[in-house]
Write a protein that holds these residues in place. Structure first.
Motif, PDB file in Angstrom:
ATOM      1  N   GLN A 105       0.863  -1.175   0.000  1.00 16.71           N
ATOM      2  CA  GLN A 105       0.000   0.000   0.000  1.00 16.71           C
ATOM      3  C   GLN A 105       0.904   1.230   0.000  1.00 16.71           C
ATOM      4  O   GLN A 105       1.831   1.329   0.824  1.00 16.71           O
ATOM      5  N   TYR A 106       0.636   2.143  -0.916  1.00 12.51           N
ATOM      6  CA  TYR A 106       1.532   3.280  -1.120  1.00 12.51           C
ATOM      7  C   TYR A 106       0.710   4.427  -1.673  1.00 12.51           C
ATOM      8  O   TYR A 106      -0.250   4.221  -2.415  1.00 12.51           O
ATOM      9  N   TYR A 107       1.090   5.650  -1.329  1.00 11.64           N
ATOM     10  CA  TYR A 107       0.459   6.810  -1.950  1.00 11.64           C
ATOM     11  C   TYR A 107       1.472   7.944  -2.044  1.00 11.64           C
ATOM     12  O   TYR A 107       2.440   8.004  -1.290  1.00 11.64           O
ATOM     13  N   GLY A 108       1.222   8.832  -2.996  1.00  8.50           N
ATOM     14  CA  GLY A 108       2.087   9.999  -3.141  1.00  8.50           C
ATOM     15  C   GLY A 108       2.006  10.568  -4.534  1.00  8.50           C
ATOM     16  O   GLY A 108       1.072  10.282  -5.295  1.00  8.50           O
ATOM     17  N   LEU A 109       2.974  11.395  -4.851  1.00 10.28           N
ATOM     18  CA  LEU A 109       3.219  11.853  -6.203  1.00 10.28           C
ATOM     19  C   LEU A 109       4.428  11.057  -6.700  1.00 10.28           C
ATOM     20  O   LEU A 109       5.028  10.290  -5.951  1.00 10.28           O
ATOM     21  N   ASN A 110       4.808  11.225  -7.946  1.00 15.13           N
ATOM     22  CA  ASN A 110       5.959  10.479  -8.444  1.00 15.13           C
ATOM     23  C   ASN A 110       7.234  10.915  -7.725  1.00 15.13           C
ATOM     24  O   ASN A 110       7.507  12.114  -7.602  1.00 15.13           O
ATOM     25  N   HIS A 111       8.024   9.964  -7.238  1.00 17.98           N
ATOM     26  CA  HIS A 111       9.242  10.230  -6.470  1.00 17.98           C
ATOM     27  C   HIS A 111       8.943  11.051  -5.220  1.00 17.98           C
ATOM     28  O   HIS A 111       9.786  11.826  -4.757  1.00 17.98           O
TER      29      HIS A 111
END
Length: 443
Positions: free
Chosen positions: A196-202
């Motif tokens: 499970q992961y979230y964010g913007l690229n890099h």
């Protein structure tokens, strides 16, 4: 969509990552029956070098029945193709070097995808990818475009605006590189992980790494291990000290903020002053790549030209090639496998703006990507960081399409690696001169 006799075109065919992608296809011909491969590039020398290398690879692995072509002509490259794997680098390493060194003149982070150097690269990449997608729409409108070209969130935002109906999936291999490096360091098998992961690229965080074999979330124990001792570089980054520096800073981040496991690129936003201090302004990452991976690839091409014997092909790019082939296979067979992709938010992260280009897990099938909802709000610390960075990215894309100097300056100033509007302007004005053949005219 046909399921046999597939024609794949690699946009950016001269890239040093092309052999890894090709080998991944060859390893999966039972699931992804490619019979024609086309290398498309605007750099004739690099494309010809790669043609030699891939032809040698096909012949020495018993796959010389696959039709192989290299071209600089987009009509030849894309007509009739079924999949486009895009990995272009507009301006090549020469412009990457300027992206890295010009900001450093003003005490700013000089990096390929982060900071104002990343925004400089982004303005070039937008133009380049819009061209590639335009060619695909003209010559192969039913083809799927699987994009590795950076900076991914800027690319995703731009293509969404210009070609909203394009059959395109944007993916970054950085998350799988982090996962693979952790797994090799600490004795896990990444193939057993559901992340499970979230964010913007890099620019993101893991919230869970569930191990199917161990039947538990292993992220807490990974965090504890990383807090005590940084990872060592994996074989696909062997000899690259800059990656060891990155893993050292990942442990530093975790000792400050131990609740979630961050993408290591957050070092540029959390420690921009330290990064600048530790960077040699005369020999940056671009120089390392030119003296390392690029030279190594050129040497292999020359060995083939000279008919030298021995184990000429020497590549280890981790999961980079396999990831994009797995995506293509999931589309082809409608298998709905799970990947980390850059997609419009559309409520997947409930308390983030709906039109943000976010990096989240998604299932991939015949109709493309189906994002997986977080189903809960993200913490204010992460939300605040992401909102500021996303606003900067949107301003940059606005600046590209509107030719607006003011909006690009706002984007540079809002970028969280930049401490001062004065420095943002100095770097921007220098980068405008350096990119006169690549950026739109700003006024």
């Amino acid at each position: 969509m046909k399921k046999e006799n597939l024609h794949v075109t690699i946009a950016g065919g001269g890239s040093t990552y092309t052999p890894g992608i090709t080998q991944a296809v060859l390893n999966n011909l039972d699931r992804f029956p490619m019979t024609k491969l086309t290398l498309y590039d605007i750099d004739e020398e690099r494309n010809e070098d790669m043609l030699l290398i891939i032809d040698y690879m096909l012949k020495t692995t018993g796959h010389d029945d696959i039709e192989l072509n290299a071209t600089l002509n987009p009509k030849e490259a894309f007509t009739g193709c079924d999949f486009v794997f895009s990995q272009i680098r507009v301006g090549g390493m020469e412009m990457r070097e300027k992206d890295e060194k010009i900001p450093l003149k003003y005490g700013l982070v000089g990096q390929e995808t982060c900071g104002v150097g990343g925004f400089s690269y982004g303005l070039r990449s937008i133009k380049g990818l819009l061209g590639v997608v335009g060619f695909v729409q003209e010559y192969a409108p039913d083809a799927w475009i699987l994009n590795y070209t950076n900076p991914e969130t800027l690319i995703a935002e731009s293509i969404r605006r210009a070609y909203p109906k394009a059959k395109m999936i944007n993916a970054c291999d950085m998350t799988i590189s982090i996962e693979e490096t952790m797994a090799r360091n600490f004795g896990y098998d990444r193939k057993n992980w559901i992340c499970q992961y979230y964010g913007l690229n890099h620019f993101g965080w893991y919230t869970e790494i569930y191990d199917k074999e161990l039947e538990r979330d292993v992220m807490p124990e990974l965090i504890e291990k990383l807090k005590k001792k940084p990872m060592k570089i994996a074989s696909f980054n062997k000899g690259d000290q800059s990656w060891q520096d990155a893993w050292n800073k990942l442990s530093k981040i975790l000792n400050l903020f131990p609740d979630y496991l961050p993408n290591n690129y957050l070092e540029y936003y959390f420690f921009p002053d330290i990064v600048v201090e530790e960077t040699d302004p005369n020999y940056t990452r671009a120089n390392m790549v030119m003296d390392g991976r690029l030279k190594h690839t050129k040497d292999m091409a020359n060995e083939i030209r000279n008919n030298e014997d021995g184990n000429i092909l020497d590549f280890d790019f981790g999961e980079h090639g396999q990831y994009i082939v797995d995506m293509a296979t999931s589309i082809l067979n409608d298998s709905h496998d799970r990947f980390m992709l850059i997609l419009p938010n559309h409520g997947a992260i409930p308390n983030l703006r709906d039109d943000a280009a976010v990096e989240i897990p998604a299932y991939v099938g015949r109709k493309g990507a189906e994002p997986i909802s977080m189903r809960h709000n993200i913490p204010d610390f992460h939300k605040g960081l992401m909102e500021a960075q996303n606003a900067a990215e949107k301003l940059l894309v606005d600046g590209y399409f509107e030719g607006s100097y003011q909006k690009v300056l706002q984007a540079f100033t809002l970028n969280q690696t930049v401490p001062s509007a004065d420095k943002a302007k100095l770097a921007l004005d220098d980068l405008i001169i350096a990119n006169k053949n690549y950026w739109p005219e700003l006024h």
